[in-house]
Structure formats: C-alpha cells, structure tokens
Design a protein around this motif. Structure first.
Motif, PDB file in Angstrom:
ATOM      1  N   ASP A  96      26.051 -41.975  37.749  1.00 64.02           N
ATOM      2  CA  ASP A  96      25.837 -43.323  37.225  1.00 64.02           C
ATOM      3  C   ASP A  96      25.040 -43.320  35.924  1.00 64.02           C
ATOM      4  O   ASP A  96      24.750 -44.380  35.378  1.00 64.02           O
ATOM      5  N   GLY A  97      24.626 -42.122  35.465  1.00 67.86           N
ATOM      6  CA  GLY A  97      23.873 -42.008  34.226  1.00 67.86           C
ATOM      7  C   GLY A  97      22.371 -42.146  34.394  1.00 67.86           C
ATOM      8  O   GLY A  97      21.645 -42.233  33.406  1.00 67.86           O
ATOM      9  N   SER A  98      21.887 -42.174  35.637  1.00 70.37           N
ATOM     10  CA  SER A  98      20.461 -42.337  35.911  1.00 70.37           C
ATOM     11  C   SER A  98      19.779 -41.000  36.148  1.00 70.37           C
ATOM     12  O   SER A  98      20.419 -40.014  36.504  1.00 70.37           O
ATOM     13  N   PHE A 125      31.455 -37.377  43.638  1.00 72.23           N
ATOM     14  CA  PHE A 125      32.196 -37.825  44.823  1.00 72.23           C
ATOM     15  C   PHE A 125      31.463 -38.984  45.479  1.00 72.23           C
ATOM     16  O   PHE A 125      32.059 -40.015  45.793  1.00 72.23           O
ATOM     17  N   TRP A 126      30.163 -38.828  45.675  1.00 77.08           N
ATOM     18  CA  TRP A 126      29.364 -39.820  46.388  1.00 77.08           C
ATOM     19  C   TRP A 126      29.286 -41.140  45.630  1.00 77.08           C
ATOM     20  O   TRP A 126      29.289 -42.210  46.244  1.00 77.08           O
ATOM     21  N   ALA A 127      29.237 -41.077  44.315  1.00 78.76           N
ATOM     22  CA  ALA A 127      29.172 -42.301  43.504  1.00 78.76           C
ATOM     23  C   ALA A 127      30.367 -43.198  43.784  1.00 78.76           C
ATOM     24  O   ALA A 127      30.254 -44.430  43.761  1.00 78.76           O
ATOM     25  N   ASN A 128      31.516 -42.601  44.068  1.00 82.83           N
ATOM     26  CA  ASN A 128      32.730 -43.374  44.335  1.00 82.83           C
ATOM     27  C   ASN A 128      32.962 -43.670  45.815  1.00 82.83           C
ATOM     28  O   ASN A 128      33.635 -44.639  46.149  1.00 82.83           O
ATOM     29  N   MET A 129      32.447 -42.843  46.691  1.00 86.09           N
ATOM     30  CA  MET A 129      32.791 -42.950  48.114  1.00 86.09           C
ATOM     31  C   MET A 129      31.667 -43.446  49.022  1.00 86.09           C
ATOM     32  O   MET A 129      31.918 -43.767  50.175  1.00 86.09           O
ATOM     33  N   LYS A 130      30.440 -43.543  48.533  1.00 88.72           N
ATOM     34  CA  LYS A 130      29.315 -43.888  49.415  1.00 88.72           C
ATOM     35  C   LYS A 130      29.504 -45.250  50.088  1.00 88.72           C
ATOM     36  O   LYS A 130      29.055 -45.451  51.204  1.00 88.72           O
ATOM     37  N   PRO A 138      26.843 -26.859  39.608  1.00 86.14           N
ATOM     38  CA  PRO A 138      28.106 -27.598  39.493  1.00 86.14           C
ATOM     39  C   PRO A 138      28.506 -28.272  40.805  1.00 86.14           C
ATOM     40  O   PRO A 138      29.179 -29.305  40.797  1.00 86.14           O
ATOM     41  N   ARG A 139      28.082 -27.722  41.912  1.00 89.17           N
ATOM     42  CA  ARG A 139      28.454 -28.288  43.209  1.00 89.17           C
ATOM     43  C   ARG A 139      27.657 -29.544  43.540  1.00 89.17           C
ATOM     44  O   ARG A 139      28.212 -30.513  44.045  1.00 89.17           O
ATOM     45  N   ILE A 140      26.352 -29.563  43.234  1.00 88.60           N
ATOM     46  CA  ILE A 140      25.574 -30.785  43.502  1.00 88.60           C
ATOM     47  C   ILE A 140      26.024 -31.890  42.545  1.00 88.60           C
ATOM     48  O   ILE A 140      26.097 -33.052  42.935  1.00 88.60           O
ATOM     49  N   VAL A 141      26.382 -31.538  41.324  1.00 92.62           N
ATOM     50  CA  VAL A 141      26.886 -32.536  40.371  1.00 92.62           C
ATOM     51  C   VAL A 141      28.233 -33.081  40.866  1.00 92.62           C
ATOM     52  O   VAL A 141      28.480 -34.289  40.809  1.00 92.62           O
ATOM     53  N   ALA A 142      29.090 -32.200  41.388  1.00 91.47           N
ATOM     54  CA  ALA A 142      30.389 -32.644  41.909  1.00 91.47           C
ATOM     55  C   ALA A 142      30.221 -33.507  43.162  1.00 91.47           C
ATOM     56  O   ALA A 142      30.919 -34.515  43.311  1.00 91.47           O
ATOM     57  N   ILE A 143      29.310 -33.129  44.039  1.00 92.17           N
ATOM     58  CA  ILE A 143      29.052 -33.948  45.235  1.00 92.17           C
ATOM     59  C   ILE A 143      28.558 -35.324  44.817  1.00 92.17           C
ATOM     60  O   ILE A 143      28.954 -36.341  45.377  1.00 92.17           O
TER      61      ILE A 143
END
Length: 153
Positions: free
Chosen positions: A29-31, A141-146, A133-138
């Motif tokens: 989200d840019g935060s 994913f979470w930003a869209n699916m939470k 890269p994995r925590i950034v990818a998670i």
C-alpha cells in the motif's frame, strides 16, 4: 557450541540487521511497515519468519484454537492458492493441523531453505535474500486478499 547468550545475541543482531535492510521497503500500500512483526489484522493469523542454525523459513500460520475456525481460515487460504502461487512465483508447502513447537495445532503455508545457519554471519546475506522477496510477495498477496479473511473470525 554456543552459549545461550551468544545464540540470543546473534539472533537479535540478525533480526536487527534484517529490519534495517527492510526499513526502506514500503508495503504493497506504500506505507512503512515493521516487516519482522507483520500485523495481518486477522486474529490468529501470522506471517512468520525464522532463521535457525540449520534452516530459514517463512510462512503464513493459522493458529486459531478453535478447530473449525482454523479449518475455515485455512480453507480460505486454499481457495486463494492459485493467486498466492502467482504472487510468490513458486510452490510452497501446505500443511493442515500439525503441531507447532509448543504442541498447539496450526495450519500453514511455508517455504524453507536448508544449509544456512543464522550463527554464521556469512550466511546472513543468503537468508535475507531468501526472506525479503517472499515477505514482500506475501504482503502483496495479503493487500488484495485480506478482506476475504476478515469476516471469518
């Protein structure tokens, strides 16, 4: 062999280094975000990163004490599995209802590398390169699916 104090200090130093390395990286989200202590906003769902003496791992863990709710949350993750895999770009291990290190049942999606040791500072770049890269990818994913999880608990 290492003393308990050496182990604790080295792990602390590693996570401090990781935090400093990740500090300039904003979330999806840019935060600004505390990557090590990521808050999912869903009770009993956690993003976990581990750096141990024989492996490093990253996971999404569902630790709800109620079996049905834990199952519901994990089933929701499975529903989004294809989207998750597209975001992370690789296969992860999906495990339902297995005991964690404290004997509590949890379900998780996890990726692990072996052959690294947090006690060897020479391994830190490899561990950080695995986790970042994995925590950034998670997070992406979470930003869209939470929102698909918030009403389940």
């Amino acid at each position: 062999m290492y003393t308990k104090h050496e182990i604790k200090k080295t792990r602390q130093d590693f996570w401090t280094t990781f935090g400093q390395y990740m500090k300039p990286v904003p979330n999806a989200d840019g935060s600004k975000i505390n990557w090590k202590n990521y808050k999912t906003g869903v009770k009993h769902m956690y993003f976990r990163m581990k750096a141990e003496r024989d492996f490093a791992s990253i996971s999404i863990e569902v630790q709800h004490p109620d079996e049905e709710i834990r199952g519901l949350l994990f089933d929701q993750l499975i529903t989004f599995k294809r989207i998750f895999q597209q975001e992370v770009g690789e296969e992860w291990e999906w495990t339902s209802d297995s005991p964690n290190e404290w004997g509590e049942l949890s379900s998780k999606v996890e990726k692990t590398i072996t052959g690294v040791n947090v006690m060897r500072k020479d391994d830190w770049p490899k561990i950080i390169s695995f986790l970042k890269p994995r925590i950034v990818a998670i997070d992406a994913f979470w930003a869209n699916m939470k929102y698909g999880f918030e009403g389940l608990v």
